[in-house]
Design a protein around this motif. Sequence first.
Motif, PDB file in Angstrom:
ATOM      1  N   GLY A   1      -3.334 -17.498   8.168  1.00 29.15           N
ATOM      2  CA  GLY A   1      -2.780 -18.819   8.420  1.00 29.15           C
ATOM      3  C   GLY A   1      -3.390 -19.539   9.610  1.00 29.15           C
ATOM      4  O   GLY A   1      -3.274 -20.754   9.731  1.00 29.15           O
ATOM      5  N   THR A   2      -4.048 -18.804  10.505  1.00 31.83           N
ATOM      6  CA  THR A   2      -4.635 -19.447  11.689  1.00 31.83           C
ATOM      7  C   THR A   2      -6.163 -19.446  11.661  1.00 31.83           C
ATOM      8  O   THR A   2      -6.769 -20.500  11.676  1.00 31.83           O
ATOM      9  N   VAL A   3      -6.766 -18.265  11.632  1.00 36.37           N
ATOM     10  CA  VAL A   3      -8.233 -18.188  11.690  1.00 36.37           C
ATOM     11  C   VAL A   3      -8.886 -18.020  10.321  1.00 36.37           C
ATOM     12  O   VAL A   3     -10.101 -18.063  10.205  1.00 36.37           O
ATOM     13  N   GLY A   4      -8.077 -17.796   9.286  1.00 39.11           N
ATOM     14  CA  GLY A   4      -8.619 -17.699   7.935  1.00 39.11           C
ATOM     15  C   GLY A   4      -9.106 -16.327   7.542  1.00 39.11           C
ATOM     16  O   GLY A   4      -9.744 -16.167   6.504  1.00 39.11           O
ATOM     17  N   ALA A   5      -8.812 -15.305   8.355  1.00 37.87           N
ATOM     18  CA  ALA A   5      -9.275 -13.960   8.019  1.00 37.87           C
ATOM     19  C   ALA A   5      -8.447 -12.917   8.753  1.00 37.87           C
ATOM     20  O   ALA A   5      -8.046 -13.127   9.892  1.00 37.87           O
ATOM     21  N   THR A   6      -8.197 -11.805   8.086  1.00 37.08           N
ATOM     22  CA  THR A   6      -7.540 -10.665   8.720  1.00 37.08           C
ATOM     23  C   THR A   6      -8.590  -9.906   9.536  1.00 37.08           C
ATOM     24  O   THR A   6      -9.792 -10.159   9.388  1.00 37.08           O
ATOM     25  N   PRO A   7      -8.182  -8.959  10.386  1.00 29.75           N
ATOM     26  CA  PRO A   7      -9.180  -8.183  11.137  1.00 29.75           C
ATOM     27  C   PRO A   7     -10.198  -7.478  10.229  1.00 29.75           C
ATOM     28  O   PRO A   7     -11.393  -7.448  10.527  1.00 29.75           O
ATOM     29  N   GLY A   8      -9.734  -6.929   9.114  1.00 29.18           N
ATOM     30  CA  GLY A   8     -10.657  -6.273   8.185  1.00 29.18           C
ATOM     31  C   GLY A   8     -11.652  -7.248   7.587  1.00 29.18           C
ATOM     32  O   GLY A   8     -12.837  -6.941   7.438  1.00 29.18           O
TER      33      GLY A   8
END
Length: 155
Positions: free
Chosen positions: A92-99
């Motif tokens: 929702g914020t940066v467009g990507a999960t850590p993975g």
Amino acid sequence: MDKRQAFGSWLSGPRAAAEDMGVDFGYRGQQLGLPESGPGAIAPLGRRFGALFIDWALCLLVSYALLSGHDAQAAGNWALLVFLVLSLLTVGTVGATPGKLLLKLRVIGEGGVRLSLPRAVLRSVLVVLVIPAVVWDRDTRGLHDRLSRSVQIRI
């Protein structure tokens, strides 16, 4: 037609049979206006599964260490909630999960726009339900991506 050929076409599925008849489906992402390869192309399944594995392992670790009282079974249950929160906050914020970030993937809206918060919430909830995530279209987009009008791309 011998039985082996008929059996082989049945195993290959309708797409392979249509391609044998000369139907051109194009490349994955062509209908969405995405490039065939390189940055901006639809993310390959291997990377997407790898990102999911990394995210799930991170969620299990957090839930085991902080929420479950070091109970492995309870950690699995808490990990689902941690995964939902992680997905909501990061997609929702940066467009990507850590993975996804580690494997150079990003989730964007159709048309190349940033995914809005309501669409990110819808996508995250559908991923947690699992079934929408394993039903794919010809661009290998899951039902969760189709319904939230999003696409996973390479960066």
